[in-house]
Design an enzyme around this catalytic site. Structure first.
Site, PDB file in Angstrom:
ATOM      1  NE  ARG A   1       3.857  -1.029  -0.295  1.00 48.18           N
ATOM      2  CZ  ARG A   1       2.799  -0.604  -1.100  1.00 48.18           C
ATOM      3  NH1 ARG A   1       2.780   0.356  -1.836  1.00 48.18           N
ATOM      4  NH2 ARG A   1       1.710  -1.543  -1.039  1.00 48.18           N
ATOM      5  CE1 TYR A   2       7.672   2.931  -1.393  1.00 48.72           C
ATOM      6  CE2 TYR A   2       5.583   3.793  -0.923  1.00 48.72           C
ATOM      7  CZ  TYR A   2       6.459   3.042  -1.731  1.00 48.72           C
ATOM      8  OH  TYR A   2       6.003   2.737  -3.044  1.00 48.72           O
TER       9      TYR A   2
ATOM     10  CB  CYS B   1     -11.554   0.304  -7.154  1.00 47.33           C
ATOM     11  SG  CYS B   1     -10.685   0.756  -5.573  1.00 47.33           S
TER      12      CYS B   1
ATOM     13  NE  ARG C   1      -6.126   1.482  -0.656  1.00 43.41           N
ATOM     14  CZ  ARG C   1      -5.721   2.821  -0.722  1.00 43.41           C
ATOM     15  NH1 ARG C   1      -6.505   3.853  -0.977  1.00 43.41           N
ATOM     16  NH2 ARG C   1      -4.522   2.983  -0.542  1.00 43.41           N
TER      17      ARG C   1
END
Ligand SMILES: *Cc1c(COP(=O)(O)O)cnc(C)c1O
Ligand code: SF4
Length: 341
Positions: A88-89, A108, A110
Site C-alpha cells: 500500500r505504501y 481480528c 483479518r
C-alpha cells in the site's frame, strides 16, 4: 492442566468457558470465524478473567454484522499484487507467509482470512520474495499473517536470510502475538533464526496488562537480549482496555519489559465486532488522560486504518490550533491554553 488447543464449542463448554445455553450460537460463530485457545490462554483466562476471556472466547454477538462493517475492513485486497503481499505504501510491504494464528482474537481485522488458508507454498513464497527483490523502493518488509512465529525456526531463518540478502531491504519487522499467547514457542532456536545483519524489529500485540505474565516477560527478554528492538501494538477494545488506568498499566508494563508502545489501533470495521468498538471521541479522551501524567515512553500513537485502503493515520488529540496570524494556541497537558508565536 489442559494440554491442547481448544477449537470446538463443546470443548469450550466442557472447559467452562462457554455456558451450555450458548453452545449452539457459539457453534454458529465457529463455523463462520476461526476459534482457537491455546493452553496458555486458557490458564490466563482462569487467572485473569473477563478482559482476557472477552478477547478469545467466541460470543454470539459476533453473529451480528453492523451496517458499516465489511469483509475487507482496511481495503487490503486492492493492494495485493500477488498472494502473500500487500503493498500500500511505496517504501514497505506486508509479507504474509501464513494465515494461521495460535489463537483467534474475536475482534481480528483479518478474521475473514485467518484460520482458513494455510501457508504459502514454496513456489508462492518464492514469487513473493521475487516481487520484493524487483522493487528497489521497498525499504522495509513487515512479516505478518496470521502469525509468522508459528513457522518453524528453519522456515523463519530461510525468510530472514532471503530478505537480508536483498540490498534495498534495510528493515525486517515481524508482527506476532506468540510471546503473549504461546510464549514457550519463543525458544533460543526461534530467536537465533531472527539473527541478521539487517535491523530486525519485533512488534508484539498486547491488549491488557494481565497478558504480560512471567513466561511472556522471559520471551521478550530473550528477544531483547538478542538485540531485537521490541514494539507494542494494542487494539482499543470496549470492555477490555477502554479505561485510562488499564491502558496506563499496560503501557507501563510493556515499557518495563523493553517493549515500546508503538500504535494504539482504533478497532477496525471487521464484521461481527461492534461490541468491541469504542467511539473516536472515547479513544481521544483516553489518549489525553495519558499525556503529561505518564512517561513519554509509554505513549503510543492512536491510529485509524481508513476503510477502503487509504492507509493509517494518527487520530489522537491535537494540542495546537492555528490562530490565523502565524501564531498558535497550544494546550498544555493540564488543559490550559498558551499563545505561541
Ligand atoms: C499497517 C500497514 C503497514 C505498516 O504501517 P506502519 O505505519 O509503517 O506501521 C504497512 N502496509 C500495510 C498494508 C499496512 O496495513
Ligand atoms: S493474532 Fe493478529 S492476525 Fe491472529 S487473530 Fe489475533 S489479531 Fe488476528
Amino acid at each position: 492442566m489442559k494440554i491442547r488447543t481448544l477449537r470446538r464449542a463443546d470443548e469450550l463448554v466442557a472447559a467452562g468457558l462457554v455456558s451450555a445455553d450458548r453452545r449452539r450460537a457459539v457453534e454458529r460463530v465457529a463455523r463462520r470465524y476461526a476459534v482457537a485457545l491455546t493452553p496458555h490462554v486458557v490458564d490466563l483466562i482462569a487467572a485473569s478473567g473477563d478482559p482476557v476471556a472477552r478477547q478469545f472466547v467466541p460470543d454470539p454477538a459476533e453473529l451480528r454484522t453492523a451496517p458499516a462493517e465489511r469483509a475487507d475492513p482496511i481495503g487490503d485486497d486492492r493492494f495485493s499484487p500477488l498472494k502473500g503481499i500487500v503493498h500500500r505504501y511505496p517504501d514497505r510491504v506486508l509479507l504474509k507467509p501464513l494465515l494461521v494464528c495460535p489463537v483467534y482474537c474475536r475482534f481480528c481485522f483479518r478474521r475473514e482470512a485467518v484460520g482458513k488458508g494455510g501457508a504459502l507454498t514454496a513456489r508462492e513464497l518464492t514469487a513473493a520474495l521475487a516481487y520484493i527483490r524487483r522493487d528497489p523502493a521497498i525499504w522495509e518488509v513487515i512479516v505478518t499473517g496470521g502469525d509468522p512465529f508459528l513457522l518453524s525456526p528453519r522456515r523463519l531463518k530461510a525468510i530472514v536470510r532471503a530478505l537480508g540478502a536483498i540490498p534495498h531491504v534495510q528493515v525486517i519487522r515481524f508482527h506476532t502475538r506468540v510471546p503473549i499467547v504461546e510464549p514457550s514457542r519463543v525458544t533460543a532456536a526461534l530467536v537465533a533464526a531472527l539473527d541478521a545483519e539487517k535491523a530486525v524489529y519485533v512488534a508484539i500485540h498486547a491488549n491488557h496488562p494481565r497478558e504480560l505474565t512471567a513466561p511472556t516477560r522471559i520471551a521478550c527478554t530473550r528477544l531483547a537480549k538478542a538485540g531485537i528492538p521490541l514494539l507494542g501494538q494494542t487494539v482499543l477494545l470496549k470492555g477490555v482496555n477502554d479505561d485510562a488506568a488499564t491502558l496506563e498499566a499496560l503501557f507501563r508494563a510493556l515499557v518495563a519489559m523493553r517493549v515500546k508502545p508503538y500504535y494504539l489501533h482504533h478497532a477496525d470495521l471487521a464484521r461481527g465486532t461492534s461490541h468491541f468498538r469504542t467511539t473516536l471521541a472515547e479513544g481521544r479522551a483516553l489518549m489525553r488522560a495519558l499525556r503529561g501524567r505518564v512517561s513519554g515512553l509509554c505513549q503510543p500513537i492512536y491510529v485509524l486504518d481508513l476503510p477502503g485502503g487509504h492507509g493509517k493515520v494518527p487520530i489522537g488529540p491535537c494540542y495546537a490550533e492555528g490562530l490565523g496570524d502565524d501564531s498558535w494556541s497550544i494546550e498544555d497537558p493540564a488543559g490550559a491554553r498558551h499563545r505561541y508565536p
